[in-house]
Design an enzyme around this catalytic site. Structure first.
Site, PDB file in Angstrom:
ATOM      1  N   GLN A  83      -6.815  -1.145   5.242  1.00  0.00           N
ATOM      2  CA  GLN A  83      -7.077  -0.900   6.857  1.00  0.00           C
ATOM      3  C   GLN A  83      -8.866  -1.576   6.209  1.00  0.00           C
ATOM      4  O   GLN A  83      -9.603  -1.396   6.947  1.00  0.00           O
ATOM      5  CB  GLN A  83      -7.322   0.020   7.824  1.00  0.00           C
ATOM      6  CG  GLN A  83      -5.646   0.319   7.325  1.00  0.00           C
ATOM      7  CD  GLN A  83      -5.669  -1.129   9.231  1.00  0.00           C
ATOM      8  OE1 GLN A  83      -5.671  -2.219   9.610  1.00  0.00           O
ATOM      9  NE2 GLN A  83      -3.476  -0.801   8.893  1.00  0.00           N
ATOM     10  N   ALA A 112       0.488  -0.686  -0.061  1.00  0.00           N
ATOM     11  CA  ALA A 112       0.039  -0.248   0.111  1.00  0.00           C
ATOM     12  C   ALA A 112       1.171   0.961   0.101  1.00  0.00           C
ATOM     13  O   ALA A 112       0.636   2.474  -0.269  1.00  0.00           O
ATOM     14  CB  ALA A 112      -0.964   0.160   1.035  1.00  0.00           C
ATOM     15  N   THR A 113       2.424   1.427   0.446  1.00  0.00           N
ATOM     16  CA  THR A 113       2.883   2.868   0.339  1.00  0.00           C
ATOM     17  C   THR A 113       3.455   2.660  -1.501  1.00  0.00           C
ATOM     18  O   THR A 113       3.188   3.881  -1.331  1.00  0.00           O
ATOM     19  CB  THR A 113       4.046   2.024   1.358  1.00  0.00           C
ATOM     20  OG1 THR A 113       3.951   1.608   2.606  1.00  0.00           O
ATOM     21  CG2 THR A 113       5.469   3.312   1.189  1.00  0.00           C
ATOM     22  N   ASN A 171      -6.556   3.027  10.818  1.00  0.00           N
ATOM     23  CA  ASN A 171      -5.503   1.949  10.954  1.00  0.00           C
ATOM     24  C   ASN A 171      -5.377   2.503  12.262  1.00  0.00           C
ATOM     25  O   ASN A 171      -4.704   1.562  12.939  1.00  0.00           O
ATOM     26  CB  ASN A 171      -4.019   1.985  10.485  1.00  0.00           C
ATOM     27  CG  ASN A 171      -3.518   3.348  10.450  1.00  0.00           C
ATOM     28  OD1 ASN A 171      -3.954   4.528   9.755  1.00  0.00           O
ATOM     29  ND2 ASN A 171      -1.947   3.280  10.890  1.00  0.00           N
ATOM     30  N   SER A 185      -3.076  -3.908   0.199  1.00  0.00           N
ATOM     31  CA  SER A 185      -1.925  -4.468   0.853  1.00  0.00           C
ATOM     32  C   SER A 185      -2.638  -5.540   1.085  1.00  0.00           C
ATOM     33  O   SER A 185      -3.812  -6.090   1.543  1.00  0.00           O
ATOM     34  CB  SER A 185      -1.656  -3.281   2.340  1.00  0.00           C
ATOM     35  OG  SER A 185      -0.632  -4.379   2.078  1.00  0.00           O
ATOM     36  N   ALA A 186      -1.417  -6.978   0.846  1.00  0.00           N
ATOM     37  CA  ALA A 186      -2.190  -8.546   0.724  1.00  0.00           C
ATOM     38  C   ALA A 186      -1.557  -8.085   2.944  1.00  0.00           C
ATOM     39  O   ALA A 186      -2.310  -8.983   3.378  1.00  0.00           O
ATOM     40  CB  ALA A 186      -0.822  -8.725   0.615  1.00  0.00           C
ATOM     41  N   HIS A 187      -0.819  -7.638   3.422  1.00  0.00           N
ATOM     42  CA  HIS A 187      -0.115  -8.312   4.438  1.00  0.00           C
ATOM     43  C   HIS A 187      -1.385  -7.747   6.215  1.00  0.00           C
ATOM     44  O   HIS A 187      -0.790  -8.117   6.938  1.00  0.00           O
ATOM     45  CB  HIS A 187       1.184  -8.002   4.835  1.00  0.00           C
ATOM     46  CG  HIS A 187       1.466  -6.369   5.292  1.00  0.00           C
ATOM     47  ND1 HIS A 187       0.927  -6.195   6.467  1.00  0.00           N
ATOM     48  CD2 HIS A 187       1.990  -5.623   4.179  1.00  0.00           C
ATOM     49  CE1 HIS A 187       1.313  -4.818   6.712  1.00  0.00           C
ATOM     50  NE2 HIS A 187       2.035  -4.352   5.667  1.00  0.00           N
ATOM     51  N   CYS A 241       4.012   2.581  12.539  1.00  0.00           N
ATOM     52  CA  CYS A 241       4.667   3.116  11.816  1.00  0.00           C
ATOM     53  C   CYS A 241       4.889   4.484  11.931  1.00  0.00           C
ATOM     54  O   CYS A 241       6.420   4.655  12.398  1.00  0.00           O
ATOM     55  CB  CYS A 241       3.839   3.412  10.801  1.00  0.00           C
ATOM     56  SG  CYS A 241       2.409   2.707  10.006  1.00  0.00           S
TER      57      CYS A 241
HETATM   58  C1  LIG Z   1      -0.426  -0.963   6.783  1.00  0.00           C
HETATM   59  C2  LIG Z   1      -0.562   0.125   5.906  1.00  0.00           C
HETATM   60  C3  LIG Z   1       0.057   1.357   4.974  1.00  0.00           C
HETATM   61  C4  LIG Z   1       1.140  -0.040   4.137  1.00  0.00           C
HETATM   62  O1  LIG Z   1       1.406  -0.301   3.503  1.00  0.00           O
HETATM   63  P1  LIG Z   1       2.505  -1.754   3.348  1.00  0.00           P
HETATM   64  O2  LIG Z   1       1.670  -3.032   2.176  1.00  0.00           O
HETATM   65  O3  LIG Z   1       2.894  -2.599   4.717  1.00  0.00           O
HETATM   66  O4  LIG Z   1       3.240  -1.251   2.881  1.00  0.00           O
HETATM   67  C5  LIG Z   1      -0.956   1.854   4.346  1.00  0.00           C
HETATM   68  N1  LIG Z   1      -2.266   2.298   4.507  1.00  0.00           N
HETATM   69  C6  LIG Z   1      -2.340   2.128   5.744  1.00  0.00           C
HETATM   70  C7  LIG Z   1      -3.689   2.999   6.213  1.00  0.00           C
HETATM   71  C8  LIG Z   1      -1.601   0.866   6.558  1.00  0.00           C
HETATM   72  O5  LIG Z   1      -2.027   0.577   7.528  1.00  0.00           O
END
Ligand SMILES: *Cc1c(COP(=O)(O)O)cnc(C)c1O
Length: 388
Positions: free
Chosen positions: A184, A76-77, A156, A204-206, A328
């Site tokens: 999220q 997501a970054t 988040n 984001s997958a994780h 973060c």
């Molecule tokens: C975790 C998160 C990200 C970052 O995602 P990554 O896949 O770890 O780069 C960005 N935005 C939100 C709201 C998140 O919770």
């Protein structure tokens, strides 16, 4: 091995579902689907391409998009970077104006700051007392030269959910593009991009039981001609994001999104039950309050501020894995920018914990966590209230 703490930090990351791991490992070795999806001239490449396209369909399906609107990224970054910088760059030398909020994830905040230094005018919206960005606030912030609005779907730290449709309609009426960071939100909120007036959405997958290092950007049809690639070399992903596609990561993300779709209702009901079991005894403690809207929220993520002098988070020690703030922010130990924007001072922020629940949280974990948190309240030293 020491007993591991109870895991209450699903908003920071989730373990990879065992069923997703099975899909992932099948894309690695010589006997598996290891080909380069760009090697279209032979069976290895073609088989890998099929896995990538199947996954694209699975991701699209969960969020009501078309497969061709999904662009793979590293997370997501990167999706946020591509959306914000890509749209700003396509907008070009006109610079113009962008609207975002003070409670975005750092991946948006820092990227927008970068654009601001480059000459883009930025309106930083403050959340209301519920931690939400109102459609009215967005309407008032729009200017003639506004080309992009970027707001998160689910916060988040708070678990609050912005009204994507109400905000999107206002942005669309104006003509700007609307980007949402939904890292999220996927699997927790019912997302329908076929109907929602949203042009770009980051995933984001994780955060949804897939592996780290893979994500996607939804690029709607209005946004496609107004977005420039930020990573060049080979023209993969329709020229929007070059680099050899990571078949194992992509197939895993697809599997994770499909599992989330299959178990969507069941999982939400499960999490809501657990959340109620957790919240009831904690809210009975004196002076505990929940940050963010009580109604416009997901059940998974809870931000709780405890009374001055009545809670010692250090006493939770190694027994519960939670976040003092988001993962973060905790790298630099600064007080949460989200809590400060909500009007908390630094000391209230230091008495706040984020507990987030997920697929592997059991009722016994909840009961044990409640017991530990109550004990941490009892263990609060008298000097906790003394300013330092
Ligand atoms: C975790 C998160 C990200 C970052 O995602 P990554 O896949 O770890 O780069 C960005 N935005 C939100 C709201 C998140 O919770």
């Amino acid at each position: 091995m020491n007993k591991r703490p109870l895991y209450f930090d699903y908003a920071a990351t989730t373990p990879v579902d065992e069923r997703v791991i099975q899909v992932m490992v099948q894309c690695l070795g010589f006997d598996g689907n290891f080909g380069n999806p760009a090697s279209s001239s032979h069976a290895f490449g073609q088989e890998a391409r099929r896995a990538v396209e199947q996954a694209r369909g699975q991701v699209a399906q969960l969020v009501g998009a078309q497969a061709g609107q999904i662009v793979w990224t590293s997370g997501a970054t990167e999706s946020n970077n591509l959306a914000l910088k890509g749209v700003a760059q396509a907008h070009g030398s006109r610079k113009g104006h962008l609207v975002t909020s003070l409670i975005e994830h750092k991946a948006v905040l820092d990227t927008v700051k970068q654009l601001e230094e480059g000459g883009v005018a930025v309106t930083w919206l403050a959340p209301d007392a519920d931690g939400l960005i109102s459609a009215q606030a967005v309407r008032e912030a729009l200017r003639e030269d506004t080309f992009l609005v970027s707001l998160m779907l689910v916060n988040n730290e708070l678990g609050t959910v912005n009204d994507a449709v109400a905000i999107g309609e206002i942005v669309r009426e104006h003509g700007a593009l609307f980007h949402m960071d939904a890292a999220q939100g996927a699997g927790k909120v019912s997302i329908d991009l076929a109907r929602w007036p949203v042009d770009l959405m980051s995933f984001s997958a994780h955060k949804i039981y897939g592996p780290k290092g893979i994500g996607a950007l939804y690029v709607g049809d209005r946004a496609r001609p107004r977005l420039l690639a930020q990573i060049h070399g080979g023209g993969h992903e329709g020229g929007l994001r070059s680099g050899t596609l990571a078949t194992h990561q992509i197939a895993a993300m697809g599997a994770a999104f499909e599992l989330a779709a299959q178990s969507f209702d069941e999982e939400l009901a499960h999490i809501a039950r657990l959340r109620n079991r957790l919240l009831e005894p904690l809210l009975a403690l004196p002076g505990v309050c929940i940050n963010g809207s009580a109604t416009q929220r997901i059940a998974h993520t809870l931000s709780l501020t405890f009374n001055e002098g009545e809670f010692n988070p250090a006493a939770l020690g190694d027994s519960i894995a939670f976040s003092a703030t988001s993962a973060c922010n905790s790298a630099n130990n600064a007080p949460s920018h989200v809590l400060l924007a909500l009007g908390h001072d630094e000391r209230a922020a230091s008495r706040t914990i984020r507990l987030s629940l997920g697929r592997y949280t059991h009722e016994q974990d909840i009961d044990e966590a409640v017991r530990l948190i109550k004990a941490a309240c009892a263990a609060a030293p008298a000097f906790w209230a003394t300013p330092t």
